[in-house]
Design an enzyme around this catalytic site. Structure first.
Site: not given
Ligand SMILES: Cc1ncc(C[n+]2csc(CCOP(=O)(O)OP(=O)(O)O)c2C)c(N)n1
Ligand SMILES: [Mg+2]
Length: 374
Positions: A259, A263, A272
């Site tokens: 990805r 998100h 993160y």
């Protein structure tokens, strides 16, 4: 008493076009013709442009939220291209837009969906695509059920269902897999392992070395492919789809991808994950390697790229126009399309555009009473 091996399994990994755009000619035999590759590359670039545009639209407050598909185009398109449009059915989650568009879903429907317009889920007749599904894993059961129906009706159709690595931690996934295998239904499970389930990395999501090996427990043919390699995804999907169509039962494909974006637009992945990890995957971008391959074969050049970029921009502009051009639904719609026969209370609410049952004042709800009921 000596022990014996009760079961032994292995998972093969397939890559045909490597990160430098070098093709394994032997494995590529009978897969994609040059003309297909050129066409699919152009399609990928257009889908990327539309995806980037959705992101900008959200930032401009013209869309609620949006999960970018960026980086996963080869996984969606390689598998989508292997399925028969108008015959097979696609049962998506939300990160394979390119496959849905390829199967006839107008691009702006996806935009409408993320703009909060439910009509984005009202799939046009003749388009064999189910609406986007955000409740993780639930749709795999729908796909299995549909495939079971195809089998009972003896229809030569296959269901392709898409989901992420995180979805394979859900009970629904295992129920769907077990049912599909036990009843040998024509369903192909395509896991886009993009390494992350929001902020949870794959290693913290599961202890298994691959996602593909989960299918071994259900005795399903399974393979792990380089998900950024259009050739590998296409070949694995075609083999699985055609075997399922011929009565060979379900199959599992793990497309290893990444990805490249957050998100969703509500997320900030910089909190993160390391920039080095993202950079390393940027270099494996499916568009870059496909372009390298085409240029290497003399099938692509700068002039063609410039024209394509222009076309892609126009496509994105057209999609925005189409999505924003749909007239807003009337406030009465929530009354008109919920019950066949409305209760007296709902009739009053519809007439007055306010609810008495909760003691709500129109000013509180930001509504002004349009008509007082008789
Ligand atoms: C049943 C359910 N639980 C939790 C969520 C919240 N949620 C949305 S996306 C997501 C992560 C999904 O990860 P993955 O399956 O890997 O798909 P990806 O977003 O990476 O494509 C979660 C937990 C949800 N939508 N549905
Ligand atoms: Mg994921």
């Amino acid at each position: 008493m000596p022990t014996r091996t009760a079961y032994e399994g292995k998972v093969e990994y397939l890559q045909i076009l490597d990160e430098n755009g070098v093709l394994d000619e032997k494995l590529a035999k009978d897969t994609l013709a040059d003309e297909d590759v050129r066409e699919l590359y152009q399609y990928m670039v257009k889908c990327r442009a539309v995806d980037e545009t959705a992101f900008k639209l959200q930032r401009a407050k013209r869309m609620g939220t949006y999960p970018q598909n960026k980086g996963q185009e080869a996984a969606a398109i390689g598998s989508g291209f292997a399925a028969k449009r108008g015959v097979d059915w696609l049962v998506p989650c939300y990160r394979e837009n390119a496959a849905l568009w390829m199967h006839g879903l107008p691009m702006h429907y996806v935009f409408m969906y993320w703009m909060g317009d439910e009509r984005g889920s009202q799939i046009p007749e003749g388009v064999n695509v189910l609406p986007l599904c955000v409740p993780i894993g639930t749709h795999m059961l729908h796909a299995t059920g549909m495939a079971w129906a195809f089998k009972m009706r003896k229809e030569p159709r296959v269901c392709l269902t898409y989901f992420g690595d995180g979805a394979t931690s859900e009970g629904d996934f295992h129920e769907a897999m077990n049912f599909a295998s036990t009843f040998q239904v024509p369903c192909v499970f395509i896991c886009q392992n993009n390494q992350w389930a929001i902020s949870v990395p794959r290693e913290q999501q599961m202890n298994s070395a691959t996602v593909a090996q989960k299918a071994l427990a259900y005795d399903m043919p399974t393979v792990q492919v380089d998900g950024n390699d259009l050739f590998a995804v296409y070949k694995a999907s075609r083999d699985a789809i055609e075997r399922a169509r011929a009565g060979g039962g379900p199959a599992f494909i793990e497309a290893v991808t990444y990805r490249l974006a957050d998100h969703t637009t509500a997320d900030d992945a910089r909190r993160y994950r390391d920039a080095e990890e993202v950079d390393a995957w940027m270099a494996k971008d499916p568009l870059i390697r496909l372009k390298k391959y085409l240029v290497g074969k003399g099938l692509w050049d700068d002039a063609k790229q410039a024209a394509l970029d222009e076309l892609a921009k126009q496509t994105a502009t057209d999609v925005v126009k189409a999505a924003e051009g749909v007239p807003a639904p009337g406030a009465e719609d929530i009354f008109d399309y919920t019950y066949a026969t409305m209760s007296r209370e709902l009739e009053v609410q519809k007439a007055t555009m306010r609810t008495h049952s909760l003691g709500q004042r129109p000013e509180q709800a930001g509504l002004s009473a349009q008509r007082e009921h008789a």
